[in-house]
Design an enzyme around this catalytic site. Structure first.
Site, PDB file in Angstrom:
ATOM      1  N   ASP A  96       0.869  -1.181   0.000  1.00  0.00           N
ATOM      2  CA  ASP A  96       0.000   0.000   0.000  1.00  0.00           C
ATOM      3  C   ASP A  96       0.902   1.227   0.000  1.00  0.00           C
ATOM      4  OD1 ASP A  96      -1.780  -2.046   0.534  1.00  0.00           O
ATOM      5  OD2 ASP A  96      -2.813  -1.006   2.149  1.00  0.00           O
ATOM      6  N   ASP A 134     -15.797  -3.265   0.562  1.00  0.00           N
ATOM      7  CA  ASP A 134     -15.143  -2.857   1.809  1.00  0.00           C
ATOM      8  C   ASP A 134     -16.239  -2.466   2.780  1.00  0.00           C
ATOM      9  OD1 ASP A 134     -12.720  -3.066   0.343  1.00  0.00           O
ATOM     10  OD2 ASP A 134     -13.058  -1.058  -0.459  1.00  0.00           O
TER      11      ASP A 134
HETATM   12  O1  LIG Z   1      -7.609  -1.089  -1.342  1.00  0.00           O
HETATM   13  C1  LIG Z   1      -7.961   0.107  -1.247  1.00  0.00           C
HETATM   14  O2  LIG Z   1      -8.399   0.725  -2.225  1.00  0.00           O
HETATM   15  C2  LIG Z   1      -7.871   0.818   0.086  1.00  0.00           C
HETATM   16  C3  LIG Z   1      -8.453   2.077   0.209  1.00  0.00           C
HETATM   17  C4  LIG Z   1      -8.363   2.752   1.428  1.00  0.00           C
HETATM   18  C5  LIG Z   1      -7.732   2.189   2.521  1.00  0.00           C
HETATM   19  C6  LIG Z   1      -7.157   0.927   2.398  1.00  0.00           C
HETATM   20  C7  LIG Z   1      -7.227   0.243   1.188  1.00  0.00           C
HETATM   21  N1  LIG Z   1      -6.669  -1.004   1.042  1.00  0.00           N
HETATM   22  C8  LIG Z   1      -5.988  -1.676   2.086  1.00  0.00           C
HETATM   23  C9  LIG Z   1      -5.651  -3.040   1.697  1.00  0.00           C
HETATM   24  O3  LIG Z   1      -5.943  -3.566   0.649  1.00  0.00           O
HETATM   25  C10 LIG Z   1      -4.799  -3.800   2.695  1.00  0.00           C
HETATM   26  O4  LIG Z   1      -3.535  -3.904   2.110  1.00  0.00           O
HETATM   27  C11 LIG Z   1      -5.318  -5.180   2.950  1.00  0.00           C
HETATM   28  O5  LIG Z   1      -6.656  -5.116   3.380  1.00  0.00           O
HETATM   29  C12 LIG Z   1      -4.426  -5.939   3.958  1.00  0.00           C
HETATM   30  O6  LIG Z   1      -4.869  -5.816   5.294  1.00  0.00           O
HETATM   31  P1  LIG Z   1      -4.000  -6.355   6.533  1.00  0.00           P
HETATM   32  O7  LIG Z   1      -3.517  -7.735   6.181  1.00  0.00           O
HETATM   33  O8  LIG Z   1      -4.947  -6.376   7.710  1.00  0.00           O
HETATM   34  O9  LIG Z   1      -2.864  -5.395   6.711  1.00  0.00           O
END
Ligand SMILES: O=C(O)c1ccccc1NCC(=O)[C@H](O)[C@H](O)COP(=O)(O)O
Length: 241
Positions: A11, A130
Protein backbone atom coordinates in the site's frame (compact mmCIF):
# COMPACT_ATOMS: atom_id res chain seq x y z
CA UNK A 1 -9.12 -28.76 -4.55
CA UNK A 2 -7.55 -25.44 -5.55
CA UNK A 3 -4.99 -23.88 -3.26
CA UNK A 4 -5.61 -20.54 -1.63
CA UNK A 5 -3.78 -17.80 -3.55
CA UNK A 6 -1.80 -15.38 -1.40
CA UNK A 7 -1.52 -11.72 -2.35
CA UNK A 8 1.06 -9.83 -0.31
CA UNK A 9 0.05 -6.17 -0.13
CA UNK A 10 2.05 -3.07 -0.95
CA UNK A 11 0.00 0.00 0.00
CA UNK A 12 1.63 3.26 -1.13
CA UNK A 13 1.19 6.63 0.59
CA UNK A 14 3.32 9.63 -0.26
CA UNK A 15 5.80 7.41 -2.10
CA UNK A 16 6.29 5.00 0.80
CA UNK A 17 5.05 1.46 1.51
CA UNK A 18 2.83 1.84 4.56
CA UNK A 19 0.36 -0.04 6.71
CA UNK A 20 -2.78 1.60 8.03
CA UNK A 21 -5.04 0.63 10.93
CA UNK A 22 -8.73 0.28 9.90
CA UNK A 23 -7.66 1.96 6.61
CA UNK A 24 -7.59 5.33 8.40
CA UNK A 25 -5.60 8.16 6.93
CA UNK A 26 -3.03 9.30 9.50
CA UNK A 27 -2.54 5.83 11.04
CA UNK A 28 0.40 5.00 8.78
CA UNK A 29 3.46 3.02 9.75
CA UNK A 30 6.09 3.34 7.04
CA UNK A 31 8.02 0.39 5.63
CA UNK A 32 10.21 2.15 3.09
CA UNK A 33 10.50 1.76 -0.66
CA UNK A 34 7.41 0.14 -2.30
CA UNK A 35 9.46 -1.25 -5.17
CA UNK A 36 11.84 -2.98 -2.78
CA UNK A 37 8.89 -4.44 -0.86
CA UNK A 38 7.26 -5.72 -4.06
CA UNK A 39 10.50 -7.28 -5.27
CA UNK A 40 11.01 -8.91 -1.87
CA UNK A 41 7.57 -10.57 -2.01
CA UNK A 42 8.27 -11.74 -5.56
CA UNK A 43 11.65 -13.15 -4.55
CA UNK A 44 9.99 -14.95 -1.62
CA UNK A 45 7.75 -16.86 -4.03
CA UNK A 46 4.59 -14.76 -4.32
CA UNK A 47 2.51 -15.40 -7.45
CA UNK A 48 0.49 -12.23 -6.87
CA UNK A 49 0.99 -8.68 -5.64
CA UNK A 50 -1.85 -6.50 -4.28
CA UNK A 51 -0.71 -2.95 -5.03
CA UNK A 52 -2.70 -0.01 -3.61
CA UNK A 53 -2.45 3.72 -4.30
CA UNK A 54 -3.73 5.05 -0.98
CA UNK A 55 -3.39 8.71 -1.95
CA UNK A 56 -5.59 8.12 -4.99
CA UNK A 57 -8.08 6.27 -2.77
CA UNK A 58 -8.18 9.11 -0.22
CA UNK A 59 -8.09 11.92 -2.80
CA UNK A 60 -4.82 13.30 -1.41
CA UNK A 61 -2.90 13.11 -4.69
CA UNK A 62 -1.60 9.94 -6.26
CA UNK A 63 1.44 7.71 -6.70
CA UNK A 64 0.46 6.58 -10.20
CA UNK A 65 3.82 6.93 -11.93
CA UNK A 66 5.62 5.07 -9.16
CA UNK A 67 2.95 2.38 -8.97
CA UNK A 68 2.98 1.92 -12.75
CA UNK A 69 6.75 1.45 -12.61
CA UNK A 70 6.41 -1.17 -9.87
CA UNK A 71 3.58 -2.99 -11.69
CA UNK A 72 5.49 -3.01 -14.99
CA UNK A 73 8.64 -4.42 -13.41
CA UNK A 74 6.93 -7.42 -11.79
CA UNK A 75 7.15 -10.91 -13.28
CA UNK A 76 4.18 -11.99 -11.16
CA UNK A 77 0.47 -11.13 -11.38
CA UNK A 78 -0.55 -7.74 -10.06
CA UNK A 79 -3.90 -6.56 -8.69
CA UNK A 80 -4.05 -2.76 -8.72
CA UNK A 81 -6.33 -0.84 -6.35
CA UNK A 82 -6.97 2.70 -5.21
CA UNK A 83 -8.69 5.61 -6.95
CA UNK A 84 -9.61 3.83 -10.21
CA UNK A 85 -12.88 5.61 -10.89
CA UNK A 86 -13.16 6.74 -14.52
CA UNK A 87 -12.01 5.98 -18.06
CA UNK A 88 -8.67 7.75 -17.67
CA UNK A 89 -7.63 6.15 -14.38
CA UNK A 90 -8.84 2.74 -15.58
CA UNK A 91 -6.94 3.03 -18.89
CA UNK A 92 -3.77 4.07 -17.05
CA UNK A 93 -4.12 1.17 -14.59
CA UNK A 94 -4.75 -1.44 -17.31
CA UNK A 95 -1.86 -0.04 -19.38
CA UNK A 96 0.58 -1.04 -16.63
CA UNK A 97 -0.02 -4.64 -17.72
CA UNK A 98 -1.54 -5.54 -14.36
CA UNK A 99 -3.59 -8.72 -14.34
CA UNK A 100 -6.63 -6.99 -12.89
CA UNK A 101 -7.84 -3.84 -11.21
CA UNK A 102 -9.96 -3.54 -8.11
CA UNK A 103 -12.75 -0.95 -8.24
CA UNK A 104 -14.24 0.31 -4.99
CA UNK A 105 -15.81 3.77 -4.83
CA UNK A 106 -16.87 3.65 -8.48
CA UNK A 107 -19.04 0.58 -7.84
CA UNK A 108 -20.96 2.64 -5.28
CA UNK A 109 -21.05 6.05 -6.95
CA UNK A 110 -21.06 5.37 -10.71
CA UNK A 111 -22.69 1.95 -11.10
CA UNK A 112 -23.50 2.47 -14.80
CA UNK A 113 -19.84 3.08 -15.59
CA UNK A 114 -18.83 0.00 -13.60
CA UNK A 115 -21.39 -2.15 -15.45
CA UNK A 116 -19.95 -0.83 -18.74
CA UNK A 117 -16.32 -1.61 -17.85
CA UNK A 118 -17.26 -5.05 -16.49
CA UNK A 119 -18.84 -5.76 -19.89
CA UNK A 120 -15.75 -4.44 -21.70
CA UNK A 121 -12.96 -5.93 -19.59
CA UNK A 122 -14.49 -9.02 -17.93
CA UNK A 123 -12.01 -10.82 -15.71
CA UNK A 124 -9.66 -7.83 -15.52
CA UNK A 125 -12.18 -6.05 -13.28
CA UNK A 126 -12.71 -7.03 -9.66
CA UNK A 127 -14.86 -5.07 -7.23
CA UNK A 128 -13.74 -4.34 -3.70
CA UNK A 129 -16.52 -4.78 -1.17
CA UNK A 130 -15.14 -2.86 1.81
CA UNK A 131 -17.56 -3.05 4.71
CA UNK A 132 -18.29 -1.98 8.22
CA UNK A 133 -20.89 -4.48 9.38
CA UNK A 134 -22.82 -4.93 6.14
CA UNK A 135 -22.52 -1.29 5.03
CA UNK A 136 -20.17 -0.60 2.14
CA UNK A 137 -17.64 2.22 2.38
CA UNK A 138 -16.14 4.27 -0.45
CA UNK A 139 -13.76 7.23 -0.94
CA UNK A 140 -10.86 5.56 0.89
CA UNK A 141 -13.38 3.89 3.20
CA UNK A 142 -14.59 7.24 4.58
CA UNK A 143 -18.16 7.37 3.24
CA UNK A 144 -21.12 5.01 3.46
CA UNK A 145 -22.12 3.54 0.14
CA UNK A 146 -25.07 1.20 0.54
CA UNK A 147 -25.85 -2.34 1.54
CA UNK A 148 -23.34 -5.11 0.88
CA UNK A 149 -25.80 -7.76 -0.25
CA UNK A 150 -27.91 -5.47 -2.45
CA UNK A 151 -24.78 -4.24 -4.21
CA UNK A 152 -23.44 -7.77 -4.56
CA UNK A 153 -26.68 -8.90 -6.22
CA UNK A 154 -26.53 -5.96 -8.63
CA UNK A 155 -22.88 -6.59 -9.52
CA UNK A 156 -23.53 -10.32 -9.97
CA UNK A 157 -26.31 -9.51 -12.41
CA UNK A 158 -23.90 -7.26 -14.32
CA UNK A 159 -21.38 -10.09 -14.65
CA UNK A 160 -18.76 -8.98 -12.14
CA UNK A 161 -16.05 -11.66 -12.20
CA UNK A 162 -14.67 -11.47 -8.66
CA UNK A 163 -14.91 -9.66 -5.32
CA UNK A 164 -12.25 -8.51 -2.88
CA UNK A 165 -13.94 -8.49 0.52
CA UNK A 166 -12.53 -6.42 3.38
CA UNK A 167 -13.85 -6.04 6.90
CA UNK A 168 -12.56 -2.54 7.66
CA UNK A 169 -12.84 -3.17 11.41
CA UNK A 170 -10.22 -5.91 11.00
CA UNK A 171 -7.93 -4.27 8.45
CA UNK A 172 -4.38 -3.62 9.68
CA UNK A 173 -5.23 -4.82 13.21
CA UNK A 174 -3.80 -8.36 13.25
CA UNK A 175 -7.08 -9.47 14.87
CA UNK A 176 -7.86 -12.27 12.45
CA UNK A 177 -10.10 -12.32 9.37
CA UNK A 178 -13.89 -12.07 9.51
CA UNK A 179 -14.67 -15.64 8.47
CA UNK A 180 -18.39 -15.17 9.01
CA UNK A 181 -18.44 -12.27 6.53
CA UNK A 182 -16.45 -14.28 3.98
CA UNK A 183 -18.77 -17.27 4.33
CA UNK A 184 -21.79 -14.95 4.03
CA UNK A 185 -20.51 -13.40 0.81
CA UNK A 186 -19.62 -16.81 -0.62
CA UNK A 187 -23.14 -18.02 0.14
CA UNK A 188 -24.60 -15.02 -1.70
CA UNK A 189 -22.55 -15.26 -4.91
CA UNK A 190 -21.04 -17.91 -7.14
CA UNK A 191 -18.11 -15.62 -8.06
CA UNK A 192 -14.66 -16.09 -6.48
CA UNK A 193 -13.87 -14.07 -3.37
CA UNK A 194 -10.52 -12.67 -2.28
CA UNK A 195 -10.33 -12.16 1.49
CA UNK A 196 -8.67 -9.04 2.84
CA UNK A 197 -7.96 -7.60 6.25
CA UNK A 198 -6.89 -8.83 9.64
CA UNK A 199 -4.71 -11.86 8.87
CA UNK A 200 -2.42 -12.33 11.88
CA UNK A 201 -1.14 -15.91 11.79
CA UNK A 202 -0.64 -19.03 9.73
CA UNK A 203 -3.73 -20.46 11.44
CA UNK A 204 -5.73 -17.50 10.09
CA UNK A 205 -4.55 -18.41 6.60
CA UNK A 206 -5.47 -22.06 7.16
CA UNK A 207 -8.92 -20.94 8.34
CA UNK A 208 -9.38 -18.85 5.18
CA UNK A 209 -8.11 -21.79 3.11
CA UNK A 210 -10.87 -23.94 4.65
CA UNK A 211 -13.33 -21.67 2.81
CA UNK A 212 -11.86 -22.43 -0.63
CA UNK A 213 -14.60 -25.03 -1.32
CA UNK A 214 -17.18 -22.32 -0.58
CA UNK A 215 -15.63 -19.88 -3.06
CA UNK A 216 -12.72 -18.09 -1.39
CA UNK A 217 -9.95 -17.95 -3.96
CA UNK A 218 -7.28 -15.83 -2.31
CA UNK A 219 -6.16 -13.87 0.72
CA UNK A 220 -4.46 -10.49 0.84
CA UNK A 221 -1.83 -10.26 3.57
CA UNK A 222 -0.38 -6.96 4.69
CA UNK A 223 0.44 -6.08 8.26
CA UNK A 224 1.32 -9.63 9.36
CA UNK A 225 4.11 -9.85 6.78
CA UNK A 226 5.49 -6.38 7.56
CA UNK A 227 5.31 -7.07 11.31
CA UNK A 228 7.10 -10.38 10.65
CA UNK A 229 4.39 -12.47 12.32
CA UNK A 230 5.44 -15.09 9.73
CA UNK A 231 7.38 -15.11 6.49
CA UNK A 232 5.80 -15.30 3.06
CA UNK A 233 7.60 -18.61 2.52
CA UNK A 234 5.91 -19.98 5.67
CA UNK A 235 2.56 -18.63 4.51
CA UNK A 236 2.88 -20.25 1.08
CA UNK A 237 3.84 -23.53 2.73
CA UNK A 238 0.90 -23.31 5.16
CA UNK A 239 -1.66 -23.03 2.35
CA UNK A 240 0.00 -25.59 0.09
CA UNK A 241 -1.46 -28.56 1.97
O1 LIG B 1 -7.61 -1.09 -1.34
C1 LIG B 1 -7.96 0.11 -1.25
O2 LIG B 1 -8.40 0.73 -2.23
C2 LIG B 1 -7.87 0.82 0.09
C3 LIG B 1 -8.45 2.08 0.21
C4 LIG B 1 -8.36 2.75 1.43
C5 LIG B 1 -7.73 2.19 2.52
C6 LIG B 1 -7.16 0.93 2.40
C7 LIG B 1 -7.23 0.24 1.19
N1 LIG B 1 -6.67 -1.00 1.04
C8 LIG B 1 -5.99 -1.68 2.09
C9 LIG B 1 -5.65 -3.04 1.70
O3 LIG B 1 -5.94 -3.57 0.65
C10 LIG B 1 -4.80 -3.80 2.70
O4 LIG B 1 -3.54 -3.90 2.11
C11 LIG B 1 -5.32 -5.18 2.95
O5 LIG B 1 -6.66 -5.12 3.38
C12 LIG B 1 -4.43 -5.94 3.96
O6 LIG B 1 -4.87 -5.82 5.29
P1 LIG B 1 -4.00 -6.35 6.53
O7 LIG B 1 -3.52 -7.74 6.18
O8 LIG B 1 -4.95 -6.38 7.71
O9 LIG B 1 -2.86 -5.39 6.71
Amino acid sequence: MNRLELLPAVDVRDGQAVRLVHGESGSETSYGDPHAAALAWQAAGAQWLHLVDLDAAFGTGDNRAQIAEVARSMDIKVELSGGIRDDDTLAAALATGCTRVNLGTAALETPEWVAKVIAEHGDRIAVGLDVRGTTLRGRGWTRDGGDLYETLARLDSEGCARYVVTDIAKDGTLQGPNLELLAGVCAATDRPVVASGGVSSLDDLRAIASLVPQGVEGAIVGKALYAKAFTLEEALEAVSR
